[in-house]
Design an enzyme around this catalytic site. Structure first.
Site, short mmCIF file in Angstrom:
data_model
loop_
_atom_site.label_atom_id
_atom_site.label_comp_id
_atom_site.label_asym_id
_atom_site.label_seq_id
_atom_site.Cartn_x
_atom_site.Cartn_y
_atom_site.Cartn_z
N ALA A 310 0.86 -1.18 0.00
CA ALA A 310 0.00 0.00 0.00
C ALA A 310 0.89 1.23 0.00
O ALA A 310 2.10 1.14 0.19
CB ALA A 310 -0.92 -0.01 1.22
N MET A 311 0.27 2.40 -0.21
CA MET A 311 1.01 3.66 -0.22
C MET A 311 0.18 4.73 0.50
O MET A 311 -0.99 4.93 0.20
CB MET A 311 1.31 4.09 -1.66
CG MET A 311 2.02 5.44 -1.77
SD MET A 311 3.60 5.43 -0.89
CE MET A 311 3.72 7.17 -0.42
N ASN A 313 -0.33 7.90 0.59
CA ASN A 313 -0.65 9.23 0.06
C ASN A 313 -1.68 9.92 0.96
O ASN A 313 -2.70 9.34 1.31
CB ASN A 313 -1.23 9.12 -1.35
CG ASN A 313 -0.46 8.16 -2.22
OD1 ASN A 313 0.70 8.35 -2.50
ND2 ASN A 313 -1.14 7.10 -2.66
N HIS A 345 -1.21 0.44 9.38
CA HIS A 345 0.12 0.93 9.02
C HIS A 345 0.01 2.22 8.20
O HIS A 345 0.68 3.22 8.49
CB HIS A 345 0.85 -0.15 8.22
CG HIS A 345 2.24 0.20 7.81
ND1 HIS A 345 3.36 -0.29 8.43
CD2 HIS A 345 2.71 1.02 6.81
CE1 HIS A 345 4.45 0.19 7.85
NE2 HIS A 345 4.07 0.99 6.85
N GLU A 346 -0.83 2.20 7.18
CA GLU A 346 -0.94 3.38 6.29
C GLU A 346 -1.56 4.57 7.01
O GLU A 346 -1.17 5.71 6.77
CB GLU A 346 -1.74 3.02 5.04
CG GLU A 346 -1.19 1.86 4.23
CD GLU A 346 0.30 1.99 3.93
OE1 GLU A 346 0.76 3.10 3.66
OE2 GLU A 346 1.00 0.96 3.98
#
Length: 932
Positions: A310-311, A313, A345-346
């Protein structure tokens, strides 16, 4: 010179001699106005046109503007730079491809502290890949039509592929994003949508007459979506997605922030769990940090093709489908746990990484270590029965102890001299060691002090950049308010020994049984113990646990100072009687190993084999890990390690059992291709056979205690091992379960195999079966609509023993438009490499097709490095290693961006070979004795 010393010297030399990879710092951006229009159509090669207006300030007088651009067509004649009173003339522009530096030369200097507006038009075609702005696709289950979408992945250095920008984390600015697209699509970005219009937002430079030359559709079919101005953020956090996705809203009572979960329309029914967990975790973090989430909304999107998990943003988190979507009929309990962990986490990144950002990628651990640690707390809050805070801590520490025992490891805070090296530090050191050290700080400081200091840190550096010394100052300041640490040591003094040095200590403990005292020495633990010793030393937090107070001990932390116990022994008092064991690191407060004198080891073995629950769970984990690691490096007799492991027959807790099995897996890895593998299998059968049957095994068509994560993990782990070790009935039960599935009227909808046992059952059936079973699995993968189910099937296909099928599968992994998606290609190659027959097939494939593999991954060092590691960690002969080293010389250009991983792989292979030469015979003899 030792490897770690050599690497440190090389880092220092590189930093001194080379800074050309960094922007000069003469210019600072304050705001970007980005406008881009995309034609999401393969017939136009996905062409785009864009314009970026960047408000900049000259930090000092200069006649050059240097920023980043990559894979963009920029017309020199279209660049403009306007000052407060007049316009400067652009005399030249050029691109340095090595570091993607785009230099604009002006007819006169920009004046210090003056503001200017830089305008750059750009255009191009979206390229295949998984970074920058890229194209993903999927086939609609309803219409059977192939649909395309645009996604972004700008971390670490790929925003420059989206638009010209100052693409380093310290150059924070605000953003206004406008996306033009066909009206059948929907655009989302970091901030909420403000307006949609039919007007050409690029009219000031790109006339529609120019755009229409490469676009397939008329202007009337396009809309322009403009989004709110963002908060200040780094370029790598800018994001947008243009798709035909659907979304679900989270229940508004869970958070004051508006949450939407986006996915393919066919998969949107799998978004319910994420829609529930996301808002709960965000609300918990707001309370924990005492800092509100600063954005009005949070979109989370499942992308069919995604490189990472995942990222983060800001306001638009993107995920692999497996990391966001959960279907209770097709996803396992472990899949559900994975979804919760990645979401937490993200969301933690929204504070650590987004609100406060590291100055340079050397301190990546400030992002990833904190996100990994906070994820364990977030999951523990929303799913308290899972014990995520304890379980993740164990996983992290054990992973760190393995990788960081290599001389070719790297410090947590690691010098990075080349942007191409950045991807390599997205590894277990930055994530897991970073998290482990943060947990250590919470334990020696206390949670109240830690939380207060973090709040101060986040408030002080909001929308700014920080480095680790900034964090140390805040932690020390609050600690001193509460009386400070023992021995008057500062947080910086302690933590610098853990973050700026590679590795971790081995403590050697010797007891004086008549004086109730012990002495401790410390040195760096190395997987190759024959290497020359290093001079590293650490501030080590210690608690000495005795048998008599094992269940309710809350002894204060003592410190073994850096340099103490290095050249002389350091003495401690304790309260244990001569016939009682003592234990260090029973709560796994820090990543270090402990070796005891023979008498204490024997007391511990006796305790575990008589009443193992008298030793705390985490202490059992630490003991098993330490004993086998020390035996592996010839610092402890294997007789002690194997006697210790003998108690595992009665272990019912997943964490110690899995720790023991992982330790044994290292032995399995180096003898599985020798005549002695049968002796190893017999020993493990005796060790786990009873536990396998008690846990439920594969004899039934259900998980025995499917509501308890510990029980599910125990049954899953023991079943996988039991089939591999040939426990009677295991493989036969797996084959029978698989046969009943094949005979089901509608196998895509009706699968009788228990969800969490499917990976084991699939692999056994494909391995023991023929082309028929393999093609059955392939057909199920092709029809699967749940990513987690597809992932299990994808792995099962690597279990075949048919050489020609494995060769075909590897070929698919590096070929576009095949059964293997680009995001899964590296995982497929790694999985084949780890399989029994696949190792030989993959080795030849890697050696002969390295150029094609390199091209398929767009030279992405992290994924290529993972493949090399998977291969070399199975080497057991000097001939294999010599062959690789010769091959590496001839193919070094393809491994340039994976140097760190390759060096680590070589060291692992060297360790394996050394172990076999020294220990194989004696260990196998002992295994045979214990199996009688």
């Amino acid at each position: 010179m030792g490897w770690s010393v050599l690497l440190s010297v090389l880092y220092a030399v590189q930093l001194v001699t080379s800074q050309e990879y960094l922007l000069p710092g003469d210019i600072r951006p304050t705001h970007y106005d980005v406008k881009v229009v995309y034609d999401i159509d393969p017939t136009t090669n996905f062409s785009f046109y864009g314009l970026v207006d960047i408000a900049i300030t000259a930090v000092k007088s200069t006649s050059k503007i240097v920023l980043h651009a990559q894979d963009l067509v920029i017309s020199n004649g279209g660049i403009r730079i306007i000052g407060q009173t007049d316009e400067l003339r652009v005399t030249a522009s050029k691109l340095n491809d090595t570091y993607n530096l785009f230099t604009i030369e002006l007819d006169r200097e920009l004046r210090r502290n003056q503001s200017y507006l830089l305008t750059i038009p750009f255009s191009g075609n979206l390229k295949p890949g998984l970074n920058g702005v890229y194209i993903s696709s999927y086939v609609s289950k309803e219409t059977k039509i192939k649909e395309y979408l645009i996604a972004t992945q700008f971390e670490a250095i790929y925003a420059r592929k989206g638009f010209p920008c100052f693409d380093e984390p310290m150059y924070k600015a605000t953003y206004t994003i406008t996306i033009g697209h066909h009206r059948d699509f929907t655009a989302v970005s970091n901030m909420p949508l403000v307006t949609s219009s039919n007007e050409n937002e690029l009219e000031s430079y790109w006339r529609w007459e120019q755009i229409s030359k490469t676009f397939s559709k008329s202007k009337s079919l396009f809309v322009w979506d403009s989004f709110e101005k963002s908060v200040p953020m780094s370029t790598y956090l800018v994001a947008f997605v243009v798709s035909k996705f659907s979304y679900v809203d989270s229940p508004p009572m869970l958070s004051t922030t508006k949450f939407r979960i986006w996915a393919r329309s066919d998969a949107i029914n799998q978004a319910a769990y994420a829609a529930e967990v996301g808002p709960k975790v965000l609300t918990y973090f707001e309370k924990w940090f005492n800092v509100s989430f600063p954005l009005p909304k949070q979109d989370m999107v499942a992308i069919p093709d995604f490189s990472a998990g995942a990222m983060e943003n800001w306001g638009l988190i993107t995920y692999r489908e497996t990391a966001l979507l959960y279907d209770k009929t097709q996803s396992s309990f472990l899949n559900k746990e994975r979804v919760a962990e990645v979401i937490a986490h993200e969301l933690a990144h929204q504070w650590f990484g987004n609100l406060v950002t590291m100055k340079w990628w050397s301190d990546l651990w400030l992002n990833e270590g904190f996100a990994t640690f906070m994820a364990s707390l977030g999951v523990a809050e929303v799913e308290p029965t899972w014990r995520a805070d304890r379980n993740y801590a164990v996983d992290n520490i054990l992973s760190v102890l393995t990788l960081d025992s290599l001389e070719s490891s790297h410090p947590v805070s690691v010098p990075i001299d080349d942007p191409k090296r950045i991807s390599e530090v997205f590894d277990e050191i930055s994530y897991r060691k970073g998290s482990t050290l943060i947990r250590m700080m919470t334990m020696f400081l206390g949670e109240e002090i830690f939380k207060k200091a973090l709040h101060n840190y986040l408030v002080k550096y909001s929308y700014q950049n920080a480095e680790q010394d900034d964090l140390w100052r805040e932690l020390t300041a609050v600690s001193q308010e509460y009386g400070g640490l023992a021995r008057n040591v500062s947080v910086k003094e302690v933590m610098d020994t853990w973050t700026t040095q590679t590795g971790y200590p081995l403590l050697t403990v010797s007891r004086d049984y008549s004086q109730n005292s012990l002495t401790v020495t410390q040195k760096r633990y190395l997987a190759l113990n024959s290497r020359s010793p290093t001079t590293s030393s650490w501030w080590v937090p210690l608690r000495v646990l005795c048998a008599s107070d094992a269940q309710d001990s809350n002894e204060p932390i003592e410190w073994l100072a850096a340099n103490e116990g290095v050249t002389t022994e350091h003495r401690f008092e304790h309260g244990a009687d001569p016939d009682e064991w003592v234990l260090f690191n029973a709560d796994m407060i820090a990543p270090y190993r402990v070796n005891y004198d023979k008498g204490n080891w024997e007391l511990l073995i006796a305790a575990l084999n008589s009443k193992h629950t008298s030793v705390p769970v985490l202490a059992r984990v630490q003991l098993l890990s330490d004993a086998f690691a020390l035996a592996w490096t010839n610092q402890l007799d294997y007789n002690i390690a194997l006697q210790l492991a003998n108690y595992l027959k009665r272990e019912s807790e997943y964490l110690p059992l899995s720790t023991g099995l992982k330790a044994l897996a290292k032995i399995e890895n180096v003898i599985k291709r020798t005549p002695d593998y049968g002796a190893f299998q017999k020993f493990v059968r005796k060790l786990i056979g009873e536990t396998y049957f008690k846990a439920g095994g594969l004899a039934t068509k259900k998980i025995i205690n499917g509501d308890d994560l510990n029980s599910v993990k125990l049954q899953t782990a023991t079943s996988a091992w039991a089939c591999r070790m040939k426990v009677p009935g295991c493989e036969e039960n797996a084959i029978e379960l698989f046969r009943s599935w094949m005979e089901t009227d509608n196998p895509d909808e009706n699968n009788p195999i228990p969800l969490d046992l499917r990976r084991t059952v699939y692999c056994v059936a494909v391995s023991r079966g023929s082309v028929l079973q393999w093609r059955f699995v392939l057909a199920r993968k092709q029809r699967a609509n749940v990513a987690a189910a597809r992932d299990a099937l994808l792995h099962a296909l690597t279990c075949t023993r048919e050489v020609w099928i494995l060769t075909q599968y590897l070929e698919w992994a590096i070929t576009d438009e095949t059964e293997v998606r680009r995001q899964d290609a590296a995982a497929v190659i790694v999985s084949v490499t780890h399989s029994t027959v696949g190792y030989y097939v993959a080795r030849e494939f890697i050696y002969n097709r390295i150029q094609d593999i390199y091209n398929a991954f767009n030279s992405e060092g992290r994924r290529l490095g993972g493949i090399i590691k998977a291969l070399l960690e199975q080497f057991t002969t000097q001939r294999e290693l010599d062959e690789f080293l010769k091959w590496r010389e001839n193919n070094s250009k393809y491994l340039e961006d994976a140097k760190l991983s390759v060096n680590q792989a070589i060291e692992k292979a060297t360790v394996n070979i050394a172990w076999l030469n020294k220990n194989r015979r004696s260990v196998v003899e002992r295994l045979r004795e214990l199996s009688k």
